[in-house]
Write an enzyme that holds these catalytic residues in place. Sequence first.
Site, PDB file in Angstrom:
ATOM      1  N   HIS A 236       0.833  -1.195   0.000  1.00  0.00           N
ATOM      2  CA  HIS A 236       0.000   0.000   0.000  1.00  0.00           C
ATOM      3  C   HIS A 236       0.874   1.253   0.000  1.00  0.00           C
ATOM      4  O   HIS A 236       1.793   1.369   0.805  1.00  0.00           O
ATOM      5  CB  HIS A 236      -0.920  -0.012   1.222  1.00  0.00           C
TER       6      HIS A 236
ATOM      7  N   HIS B 192       7.180  19.451 -13.726  1.00  0.00           N
ATOM      8  CA  HIS B 192       7.969  18.320 -14.195  1.00  0.00           C
ATOM      9  C   HIS B 192       9.202  18.062 -13.328  1.00  0.00           C
ATOM     10  O   HIS B 192       9.555  16.907 -13.076  1.00  0.00           O
ATOM     11  CB  HIS B 192       8.378  18.524 -15.662  1.00  0.00           C
TER      12      HIS B 192
ATOM     13  N   TYR C 133       6.300  14.563 -22.001  1.00  0.00           N
ATOM     14  CA  TYR C 133       5.605  14.460 -20.719  1.00  0.00           C
ATOM     15  C   TYR C 133       4.639  13.268 -20.632  1.00  0.00           C
ATOM     16  O   TYR C 133       3.675  13.306 -19.875  1.00  0.00           O
ATOM     17  CB  TYR C 133       4.886  15.775 -20.371  1.00  0.00           C
ATOM     18  N   ALA C 134       4.899  12.220 -21.377  1.00  0.00           N
ATOM     19  CA  ALA C 134       4.098  10.993 -21.307  1.00  0.00           C
ATOM     20  C   ALA C 134       4.654  10.144 -20.163  1.00  0.00           C
ATOM     21  O   ALA C 134       5.350   9.158 -20.367  1.00  0.00           O
ATOM     22  CB  ALA C 134       4.134  10.241 -22.633  1.00  0.00           C
TER      23      ALA C 134
END
Length: 139
Positions: free
Chosen positions: A20, A106, A128-129
Amino acid sequence: MKKTTLLNAPLSHCIATLGHTDSITICDAGLPIPAQVERIDLALTAGVPNFLQTLDVVINEMFVERAVIAEEIKTKNPHILTALLSRFNQLEASQGNKIQLEFVPHETFKQHSQNSKAIVRTGECSPYANVILYSGVPF
């Protein structure tokens, strides 16, 4: 042989051992990957596999609680953002939970990615993928 979709052994192991709030990053071909983070390099050539193909396989195997995305995707790669948000909407419906989305600069994204259990490099060559997926629990 494994019956489920994900055949890449290191990626399958990584997802199977997430706890988790652990995270993995799926990135384009250009995101810097620090030496201390496990690199799962799927990139073969430009565009193969692409970001969305890789994301689809990962979210088919992983229970996602939260995701972090670079703010710049909104203006620099809206096509990928639209597809990403659509997938998260579908995933919320199939998992029965609300996925918390966070947009960060970013540079901050790159810092957060350094805490991932692994960074999965795709052959994606669009800006930015990238996404950081945080593991939830299905109960």
